[in-house]
Design a protein around this motif. Sequence first.
Motif, PDB file in Angstrom:
ATOM      1  N   HIS A 154      33.261  46.640  31.637  1.00  0.00           N
ATOM      2  CA  HIS A 154      34.526  46.850  32.216  1.00  0.00           C
ATOM      3  C   HIS A 154      34.736  47.576  33.491  1.00  0.00           C
ATOM      4  O   HIS A 154      35.851  47.935  34.036  1.00  0.00           O
ATOM      5  CB  HIS A 154      35.345  47.561  30.948  1.00  0.00           C
ATOM      6  CG  HIS A 154      35.759  46.328  29.991  1.00  0.00           C
ATOM      7  ND1 HIS A 154      34.744  45.760  29.117  1.00  0.00           N
ATOM      8  CD2 HIS A 154      36.805  45.818  29.745  1.00  0.00           C
ATOM      9  CE1 HIS A 154      35.282  45.019  28.351  1.00  0.00           C
ATOM     10  NE2 HIS A 154      36.503  44.842  28.577  1.00  0.00           N
ATOM     11  N   LEU A 155      33.551  48.208  33.835  1.00  0.00           N
ATOM     12  CA  LEU A 155      33.356  48.988  35.221  1.00  0.00           C
ATOM     13  C   LEU A 155      33.497  48.044  36.205  1.00  0.00           C
ATOM     14  O   LEU A 155      34.212  48.450  37.419  1.00  0.00           O
ATOM     15  CB  LEU A 155      32.245  49.777  35.408  1.00  0.00           C
ATOM     16  CG  LEU A 155      31.993  51.040  34.408  1.00  0.00           C
ATOM     17  CD1 LEU A 155      30.505  51.721  34.715  1.00  0.00           C
ATOM     18  CD2 LEU A 155      33.159  52.092  34.861  1.00  0.00           C
ATOM     19  N   LEU A 156      33.384  46.564  36.075  1.00  0.00           N
ATOM     20  CA  LEU A 156      33.772  45.767  37.167  1.00  0.00           C
ATOM     21  C   LEU A 156      35.015  45.443  37.436  1.00  0.00           C
ATOM     22  O   LEU A 156      35.424  44.837  38.337  1.00  0.00           O
ATOM     23  CB  LEU A 156      32.866  44.714  36.780  1.00  0.00           C
ATOM     24  CG  LEU A 156      31.245  44.785  36.459  1.00  0.00           C
ATOM     25  CD1 LEU A 156      30.676  43.198  36.330  1.00  0.00           C
ATOM     26  CD2 LEU A 156      30.677  45.410  37.810  1.00  0.00           C
ATOM     27  N   ASN A 157      36.025  45.801  36.253  1.00  0.00           N
ATOM     28  CA  ASN A 157      37.384  45.561  36.583  1.00  0.00           C
ATOM     29  C   ASN A 157      38.202  46.203  37.564  1.00  0.00           C
ATOM     30  O   ASN A 157      37.807  47.373  37.900  1.00  0.00           O
ATOM     31  CB  ASN A 157      37.964  45.795  35.241  1.00  0.00           C
ATOM     32  CG  ASN A 157      37.506  44.638  34.090  1.00  0.00           C
ATOM     33  OD1 ASN A 157      36.795  43.639  34.220  1.00  0.00           O
ATOM     34  ND2 ASN A 157      38.037  45.070  32.936  1.00  0.00           N
ATOM     35  N   PRO A 158      39.052  45.640  37.937  1.00  0.00           N
ATOM     36  CA  PRO A 158      40.233  46.512  39.121  1.00  0.00           C
ATOM     37  C   PRO A 158      40.441  47.674  38.481  1.00  0.00           C
ATOM     38  O   PRO A 158      40.698  47.763  37.143  1.00  0.00           O
ATOM     39  CB  PRO A 158      41.481  45.487  39.198  1.00  0.00           C
ATOM     40  CG  PRO A 158      40.761  44.103  38.854  1.00  0.00           C
ATOM     41  CD  PRO A 158      39.827  44.317  37.541  1.00  0.00           C
ATOM     42  N   ASP A 159      40.831  48.797  39.304  1.00  0.00           N
ATOM     43  CA  ASP A 159      41.305  50.023  38.748  1.00  0.00           C
ATOM     44  C   ASP A 159      40.319  50.741  37.504  1.00  0.00           C
ATOM     45  O   ASP A 159      40.745  51.377  36.677  1.00  0.00           O
ATOM     46  CB  ASP A 159      42.717  50.151  38.267  1.00  0.00           C
ATOM     47  CG  ASP A 159      43.709  49.768  39.407  1.00  0.00           C
ATOM     48  OD1 ASP A 159      43.478  50.338  40.378  1.00  0.00           O
ATOM     49  OD2 ASP A 159      44.449  48.804  39.106  1.00  0.00           O
ATOM     50  N   ALA A 160      38.900  50.364  37.478  1.00  0.00           N
ATOM     51  CA  ALA A 160      38.303  50.758  36.535  1.00  0.00           C
ATOM     52  C   ALA A 160      37.800  52.092  36.761  1.00  0.00           C
ATOM     53  O   ALA A 160      38.014  52.714  37.971  1.00  0.00           O
ATOM     54  CB  ALA A 160      36.917  49.955  36.355  1.00  0.00           C
ATOM     55  N   SER A 161      37.375  52.890  35.789  1.00  0.00           N
ATOM     56  CA  SER A 161      36.973  54.448  35.877  1.00  0.00           C
ATOM     57  C   SER A 161      35.839  54.690  34.942  1.00  0.00           C
ATOM     58  O   SER A 161      35.785  53.687  33.554  1.00  0.00           O
ATOM     59  CB  SER A 161      38.042  55.153  35.434  1.00  0.00           C
ATOM     60  OG  SER A 161      38.616  54.948  34.166  1.00  0.00           O
ATOM     61  N   LEU A 162      35.127  55.655  34.949  1.00  0.00           N
ATOM     62  CA  LEU A 162      34.018  56.047  33.985  1.00  0.00           C
ATOM     63  C   LEU A 162      34.552  56.085  32.436  1.00  0.00           C
ATOM     64  O   LEU A 162      34.116  55.937  31.517  1.00  0.00           O
ATOM     65  CB  LEU A 162      33.214  57.072  34.386  1.00  0.00           C
ATOM     66  CG  LEU A 162      32.298  57.530  33.474  1.00  0.00           C
ATOM     67  CD1 LEU A 162      31.106  56.489  33.203  1.00  0.00           C
ATOM     68  CD2 LEU A 162      31.399  58.976  34.046  1.00  0.00           C
ATOM     69  N   VAL A 201      45.485  45.660  31.034  1.00  0.00           N
ATOM     70  CA  VAL A 201      44.497  45.370  30.174  1.00  0.00           C
ATOM     71  C   VAL A 201      43.202  45.479  30.949  1.00  0.00           C
ATOM     72  O   VAL A 201      42.756  45.096  31.817  1.00  0.00           O
ATOM     73  CB  VAL A 201      44.452  43.956  29.508  1.00  0.00           C
ATOM     74  CG1 VAL A 201      43.301  43.629  28.414  1.00  0.00           C
ATOM     75  CG2 VAL A 201      46.062  43.453  29.056  1.00  0.00           C
ATOM     76  N   SER A 202      42.516  46.959  30.491  1.00  0.00           N
ATOM     77  CA  SER A 202      41.314  47.007  30.967  1.00  0.00           C
ATOM     78  C   SER A 202      41.349  47.194  32.535  1.00  0.00           C
ATOM     79  O   SER A 202      40.374  46.629  33.102  1.00  0.00           O
ATOM     80  CB  SER A 202      40.028  46.228  30.513  1.00  0.00           C
ATOM     81  OG  SER A 202      40.142  46.150  29.085  1.00  0.00           O
ATOM     82  N   GLY A 203      42.357  47.576  33.152  1.00  0.00           N
ATOM     83  CA  GLY A 203      42.527  47.519  34.649  1.00  0.00           C
ATOM     84  C   GLY A 203      42.877  46.512  35.430  1.00  0.00           C
ATOM     85  O   GLY A 203      43.237  46.554  36.336  1.00  0.00           O
TER      86      GLY A 203
END
Length: 277
Positions: free
Chosen positions: A152-160, A206-208
């Motif tokens: 999910h780090l590959l998603n837009p607006d993702a964060s650690l 949803v997840s960014g």
Amino acid sequence: MRFIWQLLAVVVISMAGGQATAAVDGNPWLQLVIGGLSAVLAVLLYGWVVRRTEHRPSTEVGREGAPAALGRGVLIGAAMFTAVIANLFVGDYYEVDGVASPSGAAGLLGFMAAAAVTEELLYRGVLFRYVEKLTGTWIALLLTALVFGGMHLLNPDASLWGAVAIAVEAGGMLGAAYVATRRLWVPIGVHFGWNFAASGVFSTEVSGNDTQQGLLDSATHGPVALTGGDFGPEGSVYSVLFGVIVTIVFLSLARNRGHLVPRRRADRQAALAKLAR
């Protein structure tokens, strides 16, 4: 090679379904139909490739009791996300300005069905099962949850933090749902119920991913720790808390049913043989 063939089968149908859904972007009714068909075809293809490669019935996607198990999962997932939104609403961090797009909600129904099915087949049906055979249940839960969150780090607006939250509240919980039932219907239902409630009903990220408008015209604002910020409510501490609670319930069921596979090789092989019967 069994692992490779099963992995390829799920990835191919996931990519094909994603391309077909993207091709009809803007037409929610076609999205509904194509998403639904993609979900059904993915289950059928997974069942077929498991039977061909492992020479056993694909019991994890068996039809007996599937509607009831799927329905239970949908109710759990939808209730969890509704509880998150209820807490945000009470705190005045979530507001509704009316009805937005029922047709958009229909399109998201198909889209989220395809996403939930293909992701559960991939992460729990293929990856978790094979890692569990090598390491036992606990390490498999940890490793696959980390992989699921990391993707999910590959998603837009993702964060650690968002990835960690997904690993805990979704990766661990959905793996635990599979262990408790030894079937994929409940985790598929939970995954779908959560995602559709988030996007199709409450119209949140949803997840960014900023999806198309769902049923409600809504807005979320307030502390990132509570709302999840641009990542969406999945990055909320409420989501993590409810995810941990449900994970504990599923793991308790798994222990009581004797579904946990130990780490030691000899014990692990005996447990897997017992579960196969």
